[in-house]
Design a protein around this motif. Structure first.
Motif, mmCIF file in Angstrom:
data_model
loop_
_atom_site.group_PDB
_atom_site.id
_atom_site.type_symbol
_atom_site.label_atom_id
_atom_site.label_comp_id
_atom_site.label_asym_id
_atom_site.label_seq_id
_atom_site.Cartn_x
_atom_site.Cartn_y
_atom_site.Cartn_z
ATOM 1 N N GLN A 99 0.834 -1.201 0.000
ATOM 2 C CA GLN A 99 0.000 0.000 0.000
ATOM 3 C C GLN A 99 0.873 1.257 0.000
ATOM 4 O OE1 GLN A 99 -0.841 -2.795 1.808
ATOM 5 N NE2 GLN A 99 -2.386 -3.198 0.250
ATOM 6 N N ARG A 106 -1.842 6.162 -6.637
ATOM 7 C CA ARG A 106 -3.124 6.731 -6.201
ATOM 8 C C ARG A 106 -3.052 8.262 -6.212
ATOM 9 N NH1 ARG A 106 -6.486 2.382 -6.534
ATOM 10 N NH2 ARG A 106 -5.872 0.669 -5.150
ATOM 11 N N ASN A 150 -0.720 -8.779 -2.395
ATOM 12 C CA ASN A 150 -1.289 -8.060 -3.529
ATOM 13 C C ASN A 150 -1.650 -6.660 -3.058
ATOM 14 O OD1 ASN A 150 -3.466 -7.080 -5.431
ATOM 15 N ND2 ASN A 150 -3.069 -9.064 -6.385
ATOM 16 N N LEU A 152 -3.971 -4.833 -3.793
ATOM 17 C CA LEU A 152 -5.425 -4.633 -3.671
ATOM 18 C C LEU A 152 -6.010 -5.439 -2.516
ATOM 19 C CD1 LEU A 152 -6.540 -4.652 -7.421
ATOM 20 C CD2 LEU A 152 -5.688 -2.754 -6.023
ATOM 21 N N ARG A 153 -5.160 -6.111 -1.758
ATOM 22 C CA ARG A 153 -5.635 -6.881 -0.615
ATOM 23 C C ARG A 153 -6.223 -5.942 0.434
ATOM 24 N NH1 ARG A 153 -3.180 -8.455 4.319
ATOM 25 N NH2 ARG A 153 -4.042 -10.389 5.170
ATOM 26 N N ASN A 156 -11.757 -2.758 -0.529
ATOM 27 C CA ASN A 156 -11.579 -2.176 -1.865
ATOM 28 C C ASN A 156 -11.775 -0.665 -1.834
ATOM 29 O OD1 ASN A 156 -11.240 -2.287 -4.766
ATOM 30 N ND2 ASN A 156 -13.429 -1.824 -4.890
ATOM 31 N N ARG A 163 -13.687 -4.361 -7.129
ATOM 32 C CA ARG A 163 -13.160 -5.348 -6.187
ATOM 33 C C ARG A 163 -12.301 -6.384 -6.932
ATOM 34 N NH1 ARG A 163 -11.501 -6.495 -1.178
ATOM 35 N NH2 ARG A 163 -9.793 -6.079 -2.590
ATOM 36 N N LEU A 165 -10.359 -7.219 -10.266
ATOM 37 C CA LEU A 165 -9.773 -6.526 -11.416
ATOM 38 C C LEU A 165 -9.234 -7.519 -12.435
ATOM 39 C CD1 LEU A 165 -8.698 -3.807 -12.655
ATOM 40 C CD2 LEU A 165 -6.582 -4.243 -11.371
ATOM 41 N N VAL A 232 -2.125 -1.427 -9.440
ATOM 42 C CA VAL A 232 -2.847 -0.283 -8.880
ATOM 43 C C VAL A 232 -3.206 0.724 -9.969
ATOM 44 C CG1 VAL A 232 -2.630 1.694 -7.323
ATOM 45 C CG2 VAL A 232 -1.931 -0.577 -6.572
ATOM 46 N N HIS A 235 -6.181 -0.606 -11.652
ATOM 47 C CA HIS A 235 -7.326 -0.467 -10.763
ATOM 48 C C HIS A 235 -7.881 0.955 -10.810
ATOM 49 C CE1 HIS A 235 -9.312 -0.247 -6.667
ATOM 50 N NE2 HIS A 235 -9.849 -1.346 -7.164
ATOM 51 N N CYS A 236 -6.983 1.906 -11.056
ATOM 52 C CA CYS A 236 -7.389 3.317 -11.155
ATOM 53 C C CYS A 236 -7.875 3.700 -12.556
ATOM 54 C CB CYS A 236 -6.215 4.219 -10.787
ATOM 55 S SG CYS A 236 -5.735 4.175 -9.052
#
Length: 298
Positions: A99, A106, A150, A152-153, A156, A163, A165, A232, A235-236
């Motif tokens: 993260q 992000r 991961n 994304l763990r 979400n 959730r 991807l 990530v 995901h964005c």
């Protein structure tokens, strides 16, 4: 979010955004470049630079030689494309959570980034790869993810993405084609491949048996970064172009046998970080030229 609650992580993102905008004002970057080991010189193609140190906006500090730990904002090319350059990435092996290592992505999203260009230094596993070659990444193997690590763990971040991807289109086809066409137009002779990037946690380089395993599993090059950032970014909803510079060739042959009287070179083919940086510095000028012209077209 592992070491953060959902609320705490969102606060970190918004706090970093606020601090960055207080420095760059109305500047709105569209492209983000992540500089891998020895490739921090890419920042030299930016004009009208503004520099933001990681620590000043709540990001973790980079601790690896060749990674400065700063964001540089500026413009690239005749079209003055607005860019945010991440000079020095954060790595899982430094002890940071995924993260934390991907928080700059992000941040990029909330300040307007549409495309991320990721670079790295990687070890060549494919027998056709040589030191100094480039590899456009067209797929990856998230070996660290198999163990449950991961980015994304956890809860979400629904404001960014879903959730579950899909990653079958992680590496944008049009961007890869544009990079290769630009390389040809500039008549740059450096070899460019397309292949699969195999992500390991590091910080050790691979053993001989591990190199053979990576080759068997379908990896063409191996490294200690990139994949969490790509996950990530996708995901964005950010497009991704990713490039590996082959800085060493993985040694996958059997180790020399001690059951012999023959002389052997025990250190033959062993990788080290100094050689990685040297190879990256040598190739950086070609990479900079291709990036400048490619980004100018975005």
């Amino acid at each position: 979010m592992n070491n953060y609650t959902l609320e705490e992580y969102n606060v970190k993102i918004e706090d970093a955004k606020s601090k960055v905008e207080s420095i760059i004002g109305d500047f709105k970057p569209r492209i983000m470049i992540i500089c891998g080991s020895g490739l921090g010189g890419i920042v030299n193609i930016l004009s009208n630079q503004k520099v933001v140190k990681y620590g000043d906006i709540g990001l973790k500090d980079s601790t690896v030689p060749g990674h400065d730990g700063k964001l540089v904002f500026g413009e690239i090319g005749a079209n003055k494309v607005p860019v945010m350059c991440m000079v020095g990435r954060l790595h899982f092996y430094e002890g940071y959570s995924l993260q934390d290592t991907t928080l700059p992505i992000r941040l990029g999203k909330v300040i307007g980034i549409e495309t991320v260009i990721v670079t790295n230094a990687a070890g060549g596993v494919n027998k056709d790869y040589r030191v100094g070659d480039l590899m456009l990444i067209n797929d990856h193997i998230n070996f660290v993810g198999f163990a449950g690590f991961n980015p994304l763990r956890g809860p979400n971040l629904g404001q960014f993405g879903p959730r579950f991807l899909g990653l079958s289109d992680a590496y944008d086809f049009d961007l890869r084609r544009l990079f290769f066409q630009t390389k040809q137009k500039l008549n740059i002779q450096r070899k460019v491949h397309e292949g699969v990037y195999f992500f390991t946690a590091g910080p050790t380089f691979e053993s001989r048996a591990e190199v053979r395993m990576i080759k068997t599993l379908g990896g063409d090059a191996v490294g200690m970064s990139t994949v969490p950032e790509v996950i990530v970014a996708r995901h964005c909803g950010i497009k991704v172009l990713a490039l590996s510079l082959i800085t060493n060739e993985g040694v996958g042959s059997e180790p020399p046998s001690a059951l012999t009287d023959q002389d052997v070179k025990l250190d033959e083919g062993m990788a080290n970080h100094a050689e990685v940086l040297e190879a990256a510095n040598e190739a950086s000028k070609d990479v900079q030229r291709i990036f400048e012209e490619t980004i100018n077209q975005l």
